[in-house]
Design an enzyme around this catalytic site. Structure first.
Site, mmCIF file in Angstrom:
data_model
loop_
_atom_site.group_PDB
_atom_site.id
_atom_site.type_symbol
_atom_site.label_atom_id
_atom_site.label_comp_id
_atom_site.label_asym_id
_atom_site.label_seq_id
_atom_site.Cartn_x
_atom_site.Cartn_y
_atom_site.Cartn_z
ATOM 1 N N ASP A 290 11.374 12.809 11.092
ATOM 2 C CA ASP A 290 10.457 12.286 10.086
ATOM 3 C C ASP A 290 9.559 11.214 10.687
ATOM 4 O O ASP A 290 9.998 10.395 11.493
ATOM 5 C CB ASP A 290 11.281 11.697 8.930
ATOM 6 C CG ASP A 290 10.433 11.376 7.718
ATOM 7 O OD1 ASP A 290 9.781 12.288 7.206
ATOM 8 O OD2 ASP A 290 10.440 10.208 7.284
ATOM 9 N N GLU A 337 7.307 16.017 12.144
ATOM 10 C CA GLU A 337 6.655 15.758 10.851
ATOM 11 C C GLU A 337 5.375 14.987 11.162
ATOM 12 O O GLU A 337 5.392 13.780 11.389
ATOM 13 C CB GLU A 337 7.594 14.946 9.963
ATOM 14 C CG GLU A 337 7.092 14.763 8.527
ATOM 15 C CD GLU A 337 6.169 13.561 8.377
ATOM 16 O OE1 GLU A 337 4.938 13.764 8.290
ATOM 17 O OE2 GLU A 337 6.672 12.438 8.358
ATOM 18 N N ASP A 386 8.798 14.793 -0.745
ATOM 19 C CA ASP A 386 7.984 13.670 -1.216
ATOM 20 C C ASP A 386 6.850 14.098 -2.148
ATOM 21 O O ASP A 386 6.201 13.235 -2.751
ATOM 22 C CB ASP A 386 7.367 12.925 -0.024
ATOM 23 C CG ASP A 386 8.355 11.985 0.652
ATOM 24 O OD1 ASP A 386 9.311 11.553 -0.009
ATOM 25 O OD2 ASP A 386 8.170 11.690 1.841
#
Length: 488
Positions: A290, A337, A386
């Site tokens: 991430d 990501e 998200d």
């Protein structure tokens, strides 16, 4: 890597009778459903112990597993509990109440631990091997034991002797029982997880794990490795991580994680990261990191600032770190990501190591952009944990935009009635080598299915879960046809 499809679904979101998705029968049922419908990848959220706000991105450790994911019924099958003593969670809830689930499961774990101590021959060889090969286990178990002693407060607020135990690691007889219990929980977690991954691989399913680039301040990682982070003499961060104002928030996102002391890490040959990735590589087939962009440049916010508006971009370790990673683990499979407004150097770093990046259709949802197509060497998502769900996002668009998007999809022979179906079908047909769809978008859920809203903390974030697999199987039948037609 061949064209393939995947599903994004948090372990906590699986259905079950113990208040939260866990590593029981539902996990195996999901794997069977995915395999039977041609899906090749199961992507999860981080599995580590949930910290502040029950967020999987603020864990107490980047090695340990969250004990709530341990299935109680299996403990009875292993002889650690009597099946007749196990009760279902008080009542079914469509969301996870983490505190209630902890109170429900804890007595069973303690009872299983007493049985484990009473009959040390149970799993003795496996337990010994786990302890010997988990270099992080001793300090983590002490960290959790000391947290309990200090009423679960952050380690910065502990009694001085507890706060600084990690510097001497002196024998603490008063902590021995709780430390042993914490080790036991981790043994159970990884025994159950190893079986799940083995079953998934046997059914030709690859498991994609999720690694937060930063670690939580209140974690065993920071407590033990304070010299690797920008902290003051008392252990408080001098700078914290986040991102400047963006798509999600006009004030940016102030995550509060401490910033790495990259020069110090370099002197240690990046051992902190090597050990972390090596452990993750044993647990997953692919590892999504991430906030990949922070390896190139990261947003450093003064700890005194309440928002992320103030800060500066600092250059990260970039090629120096990844050269070290691939020298040690040449076969590791990392997914970057790489979302957001990025400078070209981030893409160059990603492409230098041939890493798969991400393209989220919600951010591409303009007919002119969609017509240009997407890159082959990437993963396409309808959305992530998200984002709003696909249907919720569609509901919030103007009427003109809705008409333009439907016209775009209809002109390309996507005649499905529901918007999420058109998007899913389009995503599966698109150029990227991998297509991964959140289960909420497969089901066509609206706001009730949103997993997380960035820049907010606590309920209802991270609480969504499936009621059962009945509707999942219906939707997967349709998806399976599109998967076959798309060559995935």
């Amino acid at each position: 890597m061949e064209r393939a499809s995947g599903i994004l679904l948090a372990l906590s979101s699986l259905p079950g009778n113990q208040g939260i998705g866990d590593m029981g029968k539902s996990a195996y049922t999901l794997i069977d459903i995915l395999a039977d419908h041609g899906v090749k990848i199961w992507q999860l959220l981080p599995l580590h112990p949930l910290g502040y706000g029950n967020s999987p991105y603020q864990p107490y450790s980047t090695y340990a597993g969250e004990e709530l994911y341990i299935n109680i019924d299996q403990l009875a099958e292993w002889g650690l509990l009597k099946m007749s003593s196990i009760r279902n969670f008080r009542k079914f809830k469509e969301t996870v109440n983490y505190q209630e689930v902890r109170e429900f499961k804890e007595p069973y774990f303690r009872k299983a631990f007493r049985q484990f101590k009473k009959y040390p021959g149970l799993f003795q060889a496996d337990y010994k091997l786990f302890c010997e090969t988990s270099s992080w286990l001793e300090s983590y178990a002490m960290f959790r034991a000391l947290k309990k002693k200090n009423n679960e407060r952050c380690w910065l607020e502990w009694e001085e002797a507890d706060k600084n135990w990690i510097k001497t690691k002196e024998v603490r007889k008063d902590m021995a029982e709780e430390v042993a219990y914490q080790k036991f929980l981790q043994f159970l977690f990884y025994k159950q997880w190893t079986a799940i991954k083995k079953y998934a691989n046997a059914r030709n399913i690859q498991v994609m794990g999720d690694m937060p680039i930063y670690v939580g301040l209140d974690s065993a990682d920071v407590w033990e490795n304070r010299h690797d982070f920008l902290l003051d003499s008392e252990g408080y961060p001098t700078s914290v991580a986040g991102v400047p104002p963006d798509y999600f928030s006009p004030y940016g996102q102030r995550w509060g994680n401490p910033i790495y002391r990259w020069k110090r890490l370099k002197k240690d040959r990046y051992d902190f990261w090597i050990h972390r990735l090596f452990w993750a590589k044993q647990q997953f087939d692919l590892i999504r990191i991430d906030h990949f962009r922070a390896f190139d440049t990261y947003w450093q916010i003064p700890a005194t600032c309440d928002t992320a508006v103030e800060g500066e971009w600092i250059e990260g370790p970039a090629y120096d770190l990844f050269n070290r990673i691939y020298r040690v683990m040449p076969d590791i499979q990392i997914v970057a990501e790489d979302l957001g407004d990025l400078r070209a150097e981030v893409h160059q770093l990603r492409d230098h190591y041939n890493l798969l990046g991400m393209r989220v259709l919600q951010f591409e949802m303009e007919p002119k952009r969609l017509k240009k197509g997407l890159p082959d060497h990437a993963i396409v998502y309808s959305g992530t944990h998200d984002n709003m769900t696909c249907e919720q996002w569609y509901e919030e668009q103007s009427q003109n935009k809705k008409i333009a998007l439907r016209r775009f999809f209809h002109n390309r022979h996507y005649q499905e009635r529901h918007f999420h179906d058109m998007v899913n079908h389009f995503a599966l047909d698109s150029e990227p080598i991998l297509c991964i769809l959140p289960m909420q978008d497969v089901l066509g859920l609206r706001q009730e299915g949103r997993m997380n809203t960035p820049s907010t903390i606590g309920s209802p974030n991270w609480e969504w879960k499936l009621k059962n697999f009945k509707e999942v199987e219906k939707k997967m039948d349709k998806l399976a046809v599109w998967i076959r037609e798309s060559g995935r």
